[in-house]
Structure formats: C-alpha cells, structure tokens
Write an enzyme that holds these catalytic residues in place. Structure first.
Site, PDB file in Angstrom:
ATOM      1  N   ASP A  62       0.861  -1.079   0.039  1.00 36.64           N
ATOM      2  CA  ASP A  62      -0.004  -0.092   0.151  1.00 36.64           C
ATOM      3  C   ASP A  62       0.849   1.279  -0.057  1.00 36.64           C
ATOM      4  O   ASP A  62       1.646   1.410   1.060  1.00 36.64           O
ATOM      5  CB  ASP A  62      -0.848   0.242   1.390  1.00 36.64           C
ATOM      6  CG  ASP A  62      -1.655   1.084   1.335  1.00 36.64           C
ATOM      7  OD1 ASP A  62      -1.737   2.060   0.804  1.00 36.64           O
ATOM      8  OD2 ASP A  62      -2.790   0.921   2.154  1.00 36.64           O
ATOM      9  N   ILE A  63       0.692   2.227  -0.824  1.00 34.92           N
ATOM     10  CA  ILE A  63       1.651   3.238  -1.204  1.00 34.92           C
ATOM     11  C   ILE A  63       1.355   4.355   0.130  1.00 34.92           C
ATOM     12  O   ILE A  63       2.540   4.772   0.267  1.00 34.92           O
ATOM     13  CB  ILE A  63       1.490   3.866  -2.460  1.00 34.92           C
ATOM     14  CG1 ILE A  63       2.806   4.659  -2.825  1.00 34.92           C
ATOM     15  CG2 ILE A  63       0.128   4.786  -2.551  1.00 34.92           C
ATOM     16  CD1 ILE A  63       2.707   5.228  -4.297  1.00 34.92           C
ATOM     17  N   ASP A 108      -5.497   7.710  -5.367  1.00 34.63           N
ATOM     18  CA  ASP A 108      -5.839   9.114  -5.063  1.00 34.63           C
ATOM     19  C   ASP A 108      -6.814   9.299  -3.737  1.00 34.63           C
ATOM     20  O   ASP A 108      -6.568   9.970  -2.803  1.00 34.63           O
ATOM     21  CB  ASP A 108      -6.570   9.744  -6.261  1.00 34.63           C
ATOM     22  CG  ASP A 108      -6.612  11.291  -6.473  1.00 34.63           C
ATOM     23  OD1 ASP A 108      -5.943  11.689  -5.162  1.00 34.63           O
ATOM     24  OD2 ASP A 108      -7.368  11.768  -7.052  1.00 34.63           O
ATOM     25  N   SER A 140      -2.111   5.165 -14.102  1.00 39.72           N
ATOM     26  CA  SER A 140      -2.851   5.134 -15.232  1.00 39.72           C
ATOM     27  C   SER A 140      -3.788   3.489 -15.309  1.00 39.72           C
ATOM     28  O   SER A 140      -4.334   3.281 -16.247  1.00 39.72           O
ATOM     29  CB  SER A 140      -2.420   5.511 -16.704  1.00 39.72           C
ATOM     30  OG  SER A 140      -2.503   6.741 -16.656  1.00 39.72           O
ATOM     31  N   GLY A 164      -5.607   1.920 -13.196  1.00 43.88           N
ATOM     32  CA  GLY A 164      -6.660   1.380 -12.616  1.00 43.88           C
ATOM     33  C   GLY A 164      -7.953   2.005 -13.477  1.00 43.88           C
ATOM     34  O   GLY A 164      -8.401   1.508 -14.594  1.00 43.88           O
ATOM     35  N   TYR A 209      -8.119   4.765 -15.185  1.00 51.97           N
ATOM     36  CA  TYR A 209      -7.859   5.231 -16.474  1.00 51.97           C
ATOM     37  C   TYR A 209      -7.606   3.954 -17.511  1.00 51.97           C
ATOM     38  O   TYR A 209      -7.207   4.540 -18.643  1.00 51.97           O
ATOM     39  CB  TYR A 209      -6.671   6.244 -16.459  1.00 51.97           C
ATOM     40  CG  TYR A 209      -6.873   7.445 -15.828  1.00 51.97           C
ATOM     41  CD1 TYR A 209      -8.372   7.800 -15.652  1.00 51.97           C
ATOM     42  CD2 TYR A 209      -5.987   8.420 -15.760  1.00 51.97           C
ATOM     43  CE1 TYR A 209      -8.495   8.920 -15.231  1.00 51.97           C
ATOM     44  CE2 TYR A 209      -6.421   9.635 -15.124  1.00 51.97           C
ATOM     45  CZ  TYR A 209      -7.563  10.092 -15.023  1.00 51.97           C
ATOM     46  OH  TYR A 209      -8.021  11.293 -14.487  1.00 51.97           O
TER      47      TYR A 209
HETATM   48  N1  AR6 Z   1      -1.468   1.631  -3.043  1.00 48.93           N
HETATM   49  C1  AR6 Z   1      -0.930   1.131  -4.096  1.00 48.93           C
HETATM   50  N2  AR6 Z   1      -1.683   1.180  -5.287  1.00 48.93           N
HETATM   51  C2  AR6 Z   1      -2.928   1.469  -5.163  1.00 48.93           C
HETATM   52  C3  AR6 Z   1      -3.767   1.731  -4.107  1.00 48.93           C
HETATM   53  C4  AR6 Z   1      -2.722   2.072  -2.785  1.00 48.93           C
HETATM   54  N3  AR6 Z   1      -3.363   2.278  -1.668  1.00 48.93           N
HETATM   55  N4  AR6 Z   1      -5.041   1.854  -4.433  1.00 48.93           N
HETATM   56  C5  AR6 Z   1      -5.036   1.629  -5.733  1.00 48.93           C
HETATM   57  N5  AR6 Z   1      -3.797   1.265  -6.115  1.00 48.93           N
HETATM   58  P1  AR6 Z   1      -6.023   4.090  -9.764  1.00 48.93           P
HETATM   59  P2  AR6 Z   1      -5.352   5.709 -12.497  1.00 48.93           P
HETATM   60  C6  AR6 Z   1      -3.426   0.894  -7.667  1.00 48.93           C
HETATM   61  O1  AR6 Z   1      -7.425   3.873 -10.369  1.00 48.93           O
HETATM   62  O2  AR6 Z   1      -5.387   4.624 -13.253  1.00 48.93           O
HETATM   63  C7  AR6 Z   1      -8.658   8.332  -9.486  1.00 48.93           C
HETATM   64  O3  AR6 Z   1     -10.118   8.570  -9.253  1.00 48.93           O
HETATM   65  C8  AR6 Z   1      -4.548   0.461  -8.502  1.00 48.93           C
HETATM   66  O4  AR6 Z   1      -4.812  -1.160  -8.120  1.00 48.93           O
HETATM   67  O5  AR6 Z   1      -5.871   4.690  -8.555  1.00 48.93           O
HETATM   68  O6  AR6 Z   1      -4.257   6.620 -12.822  1.00 48.93           O
HETATM   69  C9  AR6 Z   1      -8.100   9.633  -9.699  1.00 48.93           C
HETATM   70  O7  AR6 Z   1      -8.673  10.673  -9.240  1.00 48.93           O
HETATM   71  C10 AR6 Z   1      -3.949   0.471  -9.822  1.00 48.93           C
HETATM   72  O8  AR6 Z   1      -2.907  -0.680 -10.091  1.00 48.93           O
HETATM   73  O9  AR6 Z   1      -5.505   5.474 -11.012  1.00 48.93           O
HETATM   74  C11 AR6 Z   1      -8.270   9.705 -11.523  1.00 48.93           C
HETATM   75  O10 AR6 Z   1      -9.275  10.281 -11.615  1.00 48.93           O
HETATM   76  C12 AR6 Z   1      -3.154   1.478  -9.750  1.00 48.93           C
HETATM   77  O11 AR6 Z   1      -2.945   1.790  -8.316  1.00 48.93           O
HETATM   78  C13 AR6 Z   1      -8.191   8.278 -11.866  1.00 48.93           C
HETATM   79  O12 AR6 Z   1      -8.496   7.459 -10.576  1.00 48.93           O
HETATM   80  C14 AR6 Z   1      -3.741   2.989 -10.220  1.00 48.93           C
HETATM   81  O13 AR6 Z   1      -5.191   3.014 -10.376  1.00 48.93           O
HETATM   82  C15 AR6 Z   1      -6.757   7.897 -11.872  1.00 48.93           C
HETATM   83  O14 AR6 Z   1      -6.648   6.536 -12.505  1.00 48.93           O
END
Ligand code: AR6
Length: 186
Positions: A17-18, A41, A131, A133, A135
């Site tokens: 978990d970041i 986020d 990007s 998740g 995105y």
């Molecule tokens: N620690 C590490 N990685 C994580 C965590 C965590 N706690 N939570 C999720 N991930 P995403 P995006 C992973 O959707 O695709 C938001 O609503 C997740 O499993 O968070 O860049 C923003 O406000 C995935 O592998 O980001 C934007 O609107 C990765 O983080 C949009 O989502 C990225 O997933 C950005 O989308």
C-alpha cells in the site's frame, strides 16, 4: 520484492500500500482537478487528511490560475498525516488504445515526478502503477513504459531509492518481468 542497482541508484519493486511507504515522497495518480477521486488518489487523501485537499485547492487557484493540471505534469505538496513527507501529484493519460501520444504522456509522469523530487532534494520516492486502474491503461504496456523511463532517468542522474509499489501480486509479476527484460545485458 525485487531490487536492481541502476547507476548507483536502487530501483525496487514490491507489493503493498503506497500510503504506508516511508519514503521522502509518494506519487499520487491524480486527475487534473487535484480534488481527489477513487483508487490510489482516494487512499492517499484519506490517509493524509483534509489539509492535503486544502493545499491542492490552493495550487489550483494560485499556481494553475484555476486550470486543470495537464496530463503528464506533476506538482508537489506536503504529506501531512502520511509517513511520507511529500506527495507528488501527477496526471496519467486515460487509455485510448495507444493513440494521442499516450506512451509519451505516461513517460512524462514518471520523468516529471523524478525531476521534482531531485529539484526538491529528495532521495527516496514511491510510485504507484499510474493509469492502470480507473484510466484503463493495460498493465503490460504501462509497465514497459514505466520501467523503461525510470531506468533511463536513473542512468542519467543520482536520485537514491525509487520504489514501484504494486497493489496486487499479478501487477507485481508484470512489472518484475518488465524490469528483468529492461536490465538484461545487451
Ligand atoms: N497503494 C498502491 N496502489 C494502489 C492503491 C494503494 N493504496 N490503491 C489503488 N492502487 P487508479 P489511474 C493501484 O485507478 O488509473 C482516481 O479516481 C490500483 O490497483 O488509482 O491513474 C483519480 O482521481 C492501480 O493498479 O489510478 C483519477 O480520476 C493503480 O493504483 C483516476 O482515478 C492506479 O489505479 C486515475 O486513474
């Protein structure tokens, strides 16, 4: 966990978990509004507390004059209640089947975040899988871009420790494969 030395820097891949990383900075996969969202986020804003949103709003009104942060760009805030002292917010590209220079935009996220860290004198930074998740960027392709960009930046500068924190074992395996392929001797 996998660790590779790149030009005296350490590049580490791990699952986790970041929000729990004790690095100088963690990177947020934000959206251009900087006002929070789901995924990583949401987790970062929850763990950092309300003051993070206040600083993000201030950046929007002052530094960005009300505009959205552009895709590929990055800004620095404090980390507030997080173990990390700073958060670097970057906006990844929304997947459009690789059109519109998406690879370059994703690479810019990693490069610009590292630039900010270096300019701010930081020596350890954690990245999520930007990007891949909400995105929708395919993880295999995103991993190749992320690893290639990080290795190339680290070959050119002294940073310290760079972690990529993957949220699932499946994503970890994909990034591990990309790192093994990237660092094979020519
Ligand atoms: N620690 C590490 N990685 C994580 C965590 C965590 N706690 N939570 C999720 N991930 P995403 P995006 C992973 O959707 O695709 C938001 O609503 C997740 O499993 O968070 O860049 C923003 O406000 C995935 O592998 O980001 C934007 O609107 C990765 O983080 C949009 O989502 C990225 O997933 C950005 O989308």
């Amino acid at each position: 966990m996998m660790e590779k030395q790149v030009n005296g820097n350490s590049l580490v891949l791990l699952t986790g978990d970041i929000t729990e990383q004790h690095t100088d900075a963690i990177v947020n996969a934000a959206n251009g509004s900087l006002l929070g969202g789901g995924g990583v986020d949401g987790a970062i804003h929850r763990a950092a507390g309300k003051r993070l949103l206040e600083e993000c709003k201030e950046i929007r009104t002052q530094k960005l004059k009300g505009d959205y942060l552009s895709t590929g760009e990055a800004v620095l805030t404090k980390g507030y209640d997080l173990p990390a002292e700073y958060v670097i917010h970057t906006v990844g590209p929304i997947w459009k089947k690789g059109k519109d220079g998406q690879e370059k935009l994703l690479a810019n996220c990693y490069r610009n975040s590292l630039d900010i860290a270096a300019r701010s004198g930081l020596s350890s930074i954690s990245f999520p899988s930007i990007s891949t998740g909400v995105y929708g960027y395919p993880v295999e392709e995103a991993a190749t871009v992320a690893i290639r960009t990080l290795v190339s930046c680290l070959n050119r500068r002294e940073v310290g420790e760079v972690r990529v924190v993957l949220f699932s074992e499946k994503d970890y395996q994909i990034y591990e494969k990309a790192l093994k392929e990237e660092t094979l001797p020519p």
